[in-house]
Design a protein around this motif. Structure first.
Motif, PDB file in Angstrom:
ATOM      1  N   CYS A   1       0.827  -1.204   0.000  1.00  0.00           N
ATOM      2  CA  CYS A   1       0.000   0.000   0.000  1.00  0.00           C
ATOM      3  C   CYS A   1       0.865   1.259   0.000  1.00  0.00           C
ATOM      4  O   CYS A   1       0.746   2.119  -0.878  1.00  0.00           O
ATOM      5  N   GLY A   2       1.748   1.378   1.004  1.00  0.00           N
ATOM      6  CA  GLY A   2       2.595   2.553   1.084  1.00  0.00           C
ATOM      7  C   GLY A   2       3.649   2.604  -0.002  1.00  0.00           C
ATOM      8  O   GLY A   2       3.958   3.661  -0.549  1.00  0.00           O
ATOM      9  N   GLY A   3       4.225   1.444  -0.343  1.00  0.00           N
ATOM     10  CA  GLY A   3       5.298   1.413  -1.333  1.00  0.00           C
ATOM     11  C   GLY A   3       4.840   1.808  -2.716  1.00  0.00           C
ATOM     12  O   GLY A   3       5.560   2.504  -3.456  1.00  0.00           O
TER      13      GLY A   3
ATOM     14  N   SER B   1      -6.941   3.558   4.509  1.00  0.00           N
ATOM     15  CA  SER B   1      -7.954   3.150   3.537  1.00  0.00           C
ATOM     16  C   SER B   1      -8.371   4.319   2.646  1.00  0.00           C
ATOM     17  O   SER B   1      -8.466   4.190   1.420  1.00  0.00           O
ATOM     18  N   PHE B   2      -8.599   5.476   3.266  1.00  0.00           N
ATOM     19  CA  PHE B   2      -8.994   6.667   2.505  1.00  0.00           C
ATOM     20  C   PHE B   2      -7.904   7.086   1.527  1.00  0.00           C
ATOM     21  O   PHE B   2      -8.162   7.331   0.342  1.00  0.00           O
ATOM     22  N   ALA B   3      -6.661   7.165   2.014  1.00  0.00           N
ATOM     23  CA  ALA B   3      -5.568   7.644   1.174  1.00  0.00           C
ATOM     24  C   ALA B   3      -5.307   6.705   0.005  1.00  0.00           C
ATOM     25  O   ALA B   3      -5.033   7.152  -1.116  1.00  0.00           O
ATOM     26  N   ALA B   4      -5.376   5.394   0.239  1.00  0.00           N
ATOM     27  CA  ALA B   4      -5.141   4.433  -0.842  1.00  0.00           C
ATOM     28  C   ALA B   4      -6.229   4.532  -1.906  1.00  0.00           C
ATOM     29  O   ALA B   4      -5.949   4.395  -3.109  1.00  0.00           O
ATOM     30  N   THR B   5      -7.458   4.789  -1.488  1.00  0.00           N
ATOM     31  CA  THR B   5      -8.547   4.940  -2.449  1.00  0.00           C
ATOM     32  C   THR B   5      -8.346   6.185  -3.314  1.00  0.00           C
ATOM     33  O   THR B   5      -8.516   6.145  -4.545  1.00  0.00           O
ATOM     34  N   VAL B   6      -7.977   7.292  -2.681  1.00  0.00           N
ATOM     35  CA  VAL B   6      -7.701   8.515  -3.433  1.00  0.00           C
ATOM     36  C   VAL B   6      -6.529   8.301  -4.386  1.00  0.00           C
ATOM     37  O   VAL B   6      -6.565   8.718  -5.559  1.00  0.00           O
ATOM     38  N   SER B   7      -5.461   7.639  -3.905  1.00  0.00           N
ATOM     39  CA  SER B   7      -4.282   7.405  -4.721  1.00  0.00           C
ATOM     40  C   SER B   7      -4.617   6.586  -5.961  1.00  0.00           C
ATOM     41  O   SER B   7      -4.184   6.905  -7.078  1.00  0.00           O
TER      42      SER B   7
ATOM     43  N   CYS C   1      -1.432  -0.250  -5.222  1.00  0.00           N
ATOM     44  CA  CYS C   1      -1.632   0.406  -3.931  1.00  0.00           C
ATOM     45  C   CYS C   1      -2.988   0.032  -3.352  1.00  0.00           C
ATOM     46  O   CYS C   1      -3.101  -0.264  -2.152  1.00  0.00           O
ATOM     47  N   TYR C   2      -4.011   0.002  -4.174  1.00  0.00           N
ATOM     48  CA  TYR C   2      -5.341  -0.358  -3.692  1.00  0.00           C
ATOM     49  C   TYR C   2      -5.390  -1.828  -3.285  1.00  0.00           C
ATOM     50  O   TYR C   2      -6.085  -2.188  -2.322  1.00  0.00           O
ATOM     51  N   ALA C   3      -4.641  -2.681  -3.987  1.00  0.00           N
ATOM     52  CA  ALA C   3      -4.557  -4.081  -3.585  1.00  0.00           C
ATOM     53  C   ALA C   3      -3.941  -4.200  -2.192  1.00  0.00           C
ATOM     54  O   ALA C   3      -4.378  -5.016  -1.369  1.00  0.00           O
ATOM     55  N   GLY C   4      -2.905  -3.383  -1.915  1.00  0.00           N
ATOM     56  CA  GLY C   4      -2.313  -3.368  -0.582  1.00  0.00           C
ATOM     57  C   GLY C   4      -3.302  -2.897   0.465  1.00  0.00           C
ATOM     58  O   GLY C   4      -3.348  -3.441   1.579  1.00  0.00           O
ATOM     59  N   ARG C   5      -4.108  -1.925   0.129  1.00  0.00           N
ATOM     60  CA  ARG C   5      -5.149  -1.436   1.045  1.00  0.00           C
ATOM     61  C   ARG C   5      -6.116  -2.558   1.408  1.00  0.00           C
ATOM     62  O   ARG C   5      -6.531  -2.698   2.572  1.00  0.00           O
TER      63      ARG C   5
END
Length: 406
Positions: A223-225, A285-291, A386-390
């Motif tokens: 997610c972060g990476g 969760s919010f940040a990954a969705t926006v990303s 990233c969303y998969a990591g979320r």
């Protein structure tokens, strides 16, 4: 017997640690406007010039992997000082480099040193504050550390006009000297002797294997990476996309770059205000969705040409703006999950971030040319991952630590 003095957030310490944490980003961002000029100086392709960024990110990643366990074993302060001295000496070598291959090598060594400041500034902040304050402190630290990267490309563009890319490294050398002096006189030791894995350095490194066996950790890393990978695809590509493809003047490149640093600062400010109320998991969760959404928008715009420069800049604002929010919360959650290997947890997270960033940088370079297509495709793929990591983080967050004694 030594002990950690837990404290309320200390503005002076946060300011200093933020400056140290900015050592790596400043070394990237101040250098960005010089990339087209560097390619002309050595008579190489844009991809070859971008290799100096890739080597820095790889060195940064390797450095953080080394410094985390070493600091868990020998303490934070001596490792931090050694890394900053290495950074400063390598910066001098970069300034004197006579070929692109030498510069690629010296940038790798420079990044090895900068990795100490990056991982240990955050680890020291975590050591020195209560767990309830740590996520907020790391967000505040990120806000402070974003000021340097905000100004760095603007300063780099002016230095390029004044004296070329070697002058940029001269300024970075002075910055390294100031960081070394500040760390020597002002940064305390925050990891007491009784908590160090005395004479057990190899055991500290084995913590990486235990960390990577935890699916919750893997979700955070992905997610972060991948959020950071999107950012580094943007960092690598935009000097050529903005300056050569869209014909943005070199001295104004920093203004467009600075918009995204403002986005990071805004995201970190929001995180510092809301993390205590909402918790790290909801914000991740919010940040990954926006990303993910913003990354797919940038991919669409870059591959179709719809909207031009304005649409790309707008999409990148959201892609980059949530990176600090993702990294602050993922790092905090990992260090709290593994309190006795906090240095190793911060290091493996930072190293994977930079490793994925280096791969994204390579992907952009392999695409070739100065157009936005390679950047857009790379960012779109990173956003989906990233969303998969979320999904992994949200689904598995409640699982216990798989092994004891970590």
């Amino acid at each position: 017997m030594s002990h950690v003095v837990r404290r309320q957030p200390d503005g002076r310490l946060i300011l200093l640690l933020g400056a140290l944490a900015a050592c790596g980003p400043i070394s990237i961002d101040m250098y960005l406007p010089s990339l087209p000029s560097l390619a002309q100086t050595f008579g190489v392709s844009p991809g070859a010039a971008q290799a100096t960024l890739t080597s820095f990110m790889l060195g940064f990643s390797v450095g953080m992997l080394l410094y985390g366990p070493i600091s868990d074993t020998y303490g934070r302060r001596p490792v931090l000082l050694g890394g900053i001295v290495t950074y400063t000496l390598a910066t001098i070598a970069c300034m004197l480099a006579l070929s692109i291959d030498a510069l690629v090598l010296f940038r790798f060594v420079q990044a090895l040193g900068a990795g100490a400041a990056a991982v240990l500034a955050r680890t020291i902040a975590r050591d020195a504050h209560e767990p309830a304050d740590a996520a907020r402190v790391l967000s505040m630290l990120s806000i402070v550390s974003s000021i340097g990267p905000l100004l760095a490309p603007l300063l780099g563009g002016q230095l390029l006009l004044l004296g070329g890319w070697r002058v940029v490294f001269g300024v970075l050398m002075l910055f390294g000297v100031l960081c070394a002096l500040a760390a020597f006189f002002r940064v305390p030791e925050t990891w007491p002797r009784e908590k160090r894995a005395n004479a057990a350095l190899l055991r500290s490194f084995t913590a990486y294997g235990r960390l990577l066996s935890d699916p919750v950790v893997l979700g955070h890393l992905l997610c972060g990476g991948m959020g950071v990978a999107s950012m580094f695809a943007y960092i690598t590509a935009t000097p050529f996309v903005y300056i050569e493809y869209f014909h943005v003047p070199t001295q104004y490149y920093g203004l467009l770059f600075g918009l995204n640093i403002v986005g990071i600062m805004l995201g970190n400010f929001i995180n510092a205000r809301l993390v205590g109320r909402l918790g790290s998991l909801k914000l991740i969760s919010f940040a990954a969705t926006v990303s993910c959404g913003a990354s797919l928008f940038v991919a669409l715009v870059s591959l179709t040409g719809w909207g031009g420069l304005g649409a790309i800049v707008a999409g990148l604002f959201f892609v980059v703006g949530v990176v600090g929010l993702l990294t602050a919360n993922c790092t905090t959650d990992l260090m709290h999950r593994y309190p006795h290997n906090a240095g190793a947890a911060a290091a493996v997270f930072g190293a994977v971030q930079l490793g994925l960033g280096a791969l994204a940088s390579l992907a952009v370079g392999f695409w070739g040319g100065v157009g936005p297509e390679g950047m857009g495709a790379t960012i779109g793929i990173a956003g989906l991952l990233c969303y998969a990591g979320r999904f992994l983080v949200v689904r598995l967050h409640g699982r216990p630590v798989p092994l004891r004694g970590i």
